[in-house]
Scaffold this active site. Sequence first.
Site, PDB file in Angstrom:
ATOM      1  N   CYS A   2       1.759  -2.527  -6.264  1.00 19.92           N
ATOM      2  CA  CYS A   2       3.339  -2.894  -6.398  1.00 19.92           C
ATOM      3  C   CYS A   2       3.880  -2.720  -7.409  1.00 19.92           C
ATOM      4  O   CYS A   2       2.746  -2.594  -7.856  1.00 19.92           O
ATOM      5  CB  CYS A   2       3.461  -4.349  -5.355  1.00 19.92           C
ATOM      6  N   ARG A  27       4.285   2.997  -6.569  1.00 18.06           N
ATOM      7  CA  ARG A  27       3.895   2.066  -6.725  1.00 18.06           C
ATOM      8  C   ARG A  27       3.846   0.880  -5.602  1.00 18.06           C
ATOM      9  O   ARG A  27       2.631   0.731  -5.261  1.00 18.06           O
ATOM     10  CB  ARG A  27       3.724   1.545  -7.680  1.00 18.06           C
ATOM     11  N   TRP A  74       4.788  -2.825  -1.741  1.00 18.74           N
ATOM     12  CA  TRP A  74       3.923  -2.005  -0.628  1.00 18.74           C
ATOM     13  C   TRP A  74       3.370  -3.261   0.205  1.00 18.74           C
ATOM     14  O   TRP A  74       2.041  -4.374  -0.530  1.00 18.74           O
ATOM     15  CB  TRP A  74       3.415  -0.526  -0.803  1.00 18.74           C
ATOM     16  N   GLY A 101      -1.098  -7.749  -5.794  1.00 19.41           N
ATOM     17  CA  GLY A 101      -2.486  -7.962  -5.225  1.00 19.41           C
ATOM     18  C   GLY A 101      -2.791  -8.368  -4.332  1.00 19.41           C
ATOM     19  O   GLY A 101      -1.665  -8.671  -3.533  1.00 19.41           O
ATOM     20  N   GLU A 485      -9.872  18.980   0.231  1.00 21.80           N
ATOM     21  CA  GLU A 485      -8.814  18.741  -0.624  1.00 21.80           C
ATOM     22  C   GLU A 485      -7.229  19.003   0.531  1.00 21.80           C
ATOM     23  O   GLU A 485      -6.136  18.432   0.265  1.00 21.80           O
ATOM     24  CB  GLU A 485      -8.577  18.430  -1.929  1.00 21.80           C
ATOM     25  N   GLU A 492      -1.265  14.223   4.470  1.00 21.87           N
ATOM     26  CA  GLU A 492      -0.405  12.387   3.348  1.00 21.87           C
ATOM     27  C   GLU A 492       1.004  13.134   3.289  1.00 21.87           C
ATOM     28  O   GLU A 492       1.550  11.961   3.466  1.00 21.87           O
ATOM     29  CB  GLU A 492      -0.972  12.803   1.912  1.00 21.87           C
ATOM     30  N   HIS A 508     -20.838  23.453  14.953  1.00 20.60           N
ATOM     31  CA  HIS A 508     -21.050  22.168  15.737  1.00 20.60           C
ATOM     32  C   HIS A 508     -20.276  21.137  16.002  1.00 20.60           C
ATOM     33  O   HIS A 508     -20.483  19.387  15.393  1.00 20.60           O
ATOM     34  CB  HIS A 508     -21.829  21.174  14.056  1.00 20.60           C
ATOM     35  N   LYS A 607       0.553   4.686  -4.642  1.00 19.20           N
ATOM     36  CA  LYS A 607       0.235   5.388  -5.767  1.00 19.20           C
ATOM     37  C   LYS A 607      -1.154   5.452  -6.816  1.00 19.20           C
ATOM     38  O   LYS A 607      -2.234   5.689  -6.227  1.00 19.20           O
ATOM     39  CB  LYS A 607       0.966   5.721  -7.326  1.00 19.20           C
TER      40      LYS A 607
END
Length: 612
Positions: A2, A27, A74, A101, A485, A492, A508, A607
């Site tokens: 956050c 964030r 968030w 947090g 990546e 994303e 496989h 982020k």
Amino acid sequence: MCGIVAYVGDQQAAPILIKGLKRLEYRGYDSSGIAILDKGKIKIYKKAGKVEAMEKLAMANDHQGTVGIGHTRWATHGEPNDENAHPHFGQNELLALVHNGIIENYSAIKAQLQTKGHVFQSQTDTEVLVHLIEDIYTHEKVSFDEAVRLALNQVHGAFAIVVISRKDPEMLVAARKGSPLVVGVGNNEFLMASDASPIIEYTKSVVYLNDSEMAIIKDRTLSIKTITNEDKPAYVQELDLQLEMIEKGGFEHFMLKEIYEQPRSIFDSMRGRIDSKTGHIHMGGLLEYQYKLMNAKRILVVACGTSWHAGLVAEYLIEDFARIPVEVEYASEFRYRDPVILNDDIVIAISQSGETADTLAAIELAKSKGATVLGVCNVVGSSIPRSTHSGAYTHAGPEIGVASTKAFTAQVTVLAQIALWIGYKKGAISQSTLNQYLYELEQIPSRVERALEANDYIKTIAEQFKDVHNCLYLGRGYAFPVALEGALKLKEISYIHAEGYPAAEMKHGPIALIDENMPVVIIATQNSQYDKVLSNIQEVKARKGRIISIVTEGDIEVKKLSEYVIEVPDTIEAFMPLVATIPLQLLAYHIAVMRGCNVDQPRNLAKSVTVE
């Protein structure tokens, strides 16, 4: 995960808070809010959704005040709605608090407070904390900052908080443990934020809070003390950051801007460290530990997400150049599986933000076992550089887009230099070989510039694949982490399911997925396994998969087999990830834009992952 911003000074707080939240929105962006201290009352305006929604609410109401706090969220505890948005009031609206947090024991504290008559309006752990502080403040007759300190000694978890009180106008109390918080020191004004981006417009003088420290601003004076009540000096540093670095600069999105910044960010990650003309390589941050690195029997790499992929590239680089065994671990798994860590092990922790909670926990575990821990991160003054024994900054500059781009290539660049430095120091590579590698590394920025010239062509490819539901990415050797990546970038920001695999593993299992509707992106640059990759492409083609190949300029063989071919400049195999990843970033970006996705703020992501 956050964003926090706070202000006390002579200016109106609300516009400063809202502007700061917009800069911190990367964030967390599922809700936001501000609290303004106005004529002895605390007025809170908060709203689910983007900061703009909250801004309309706040600006439609009358408020004046030069003290305030703000937050962009968030969600962890409680869904993203108006009630769960921050700031939160205490029981009698005496205090308001913002929090980044998780308070792990909030449930027990909440039950205790409910027996005292406290009534809660949200499902958050944050509201429990502000009720606890207010209960102590009211009933134990202590000062505002002492009430905060006593409350924080009762909670378990991670936090960065800022609190205001209507009984104590002109006062801000803040604290951190496991989540970042920086204090800006201006001209008769102070700002607080999760990072420096909301501060830079007003001052370049900052104080970074350390874990378990509190910042108390009273009568326009800053004091620092620990949660155990030990006074600390306020160490003021100057920010090496320009305002234009956190603006879009004419690009439609931060992500596209940051993709195009990579020639510069890669160069900055090498600047002052290497010189191929003299054969010089200098890693000043590692000098104190050079003998441990030269004699290491094993190197462990811990990281998460994109940084983990950079760590996989580092495994190849260090084993090739320095001939030291390397193990790459997810930090989130490493901390819980009771790993075998020896006191002569070297642990390299990689993080863009320098605040990744799982990586920080892995660092503390490794240090407790006696290992030497080195950090590779981007944000100066963040927690990981302060927690590790030594390390190297990437100097990529601020990365605002949630999906990491320039951080990845900067991390790989720094890790390549570390691998070369260790290899040369221990005699695993000769001076002439080092000179050759340094020369090739110095050419990478110009080669990335050339790779970016394919942007318009990649946009036409994106048009063909924007509506697919699945995508497979394949690569061998150094190209395998690039495949991972590339798949992550697509997932994303476009919400298309994508998987990266070693090309040889296709038989496989994943080969069962390939049909005429399956796009398969194959990194097929010239390398030691080129012929093997050609065979893998033949296998995909035989099953009618739609092949998009990343090839070295001038390639003929792969072109014959592929529906689309994207050329990248030639470089040595070890540095190929730095150029081959560029078209994959652009492909993901354009597909996401065409699908109407918010590429800078993809859903459910933030982020800086400062909670587990």
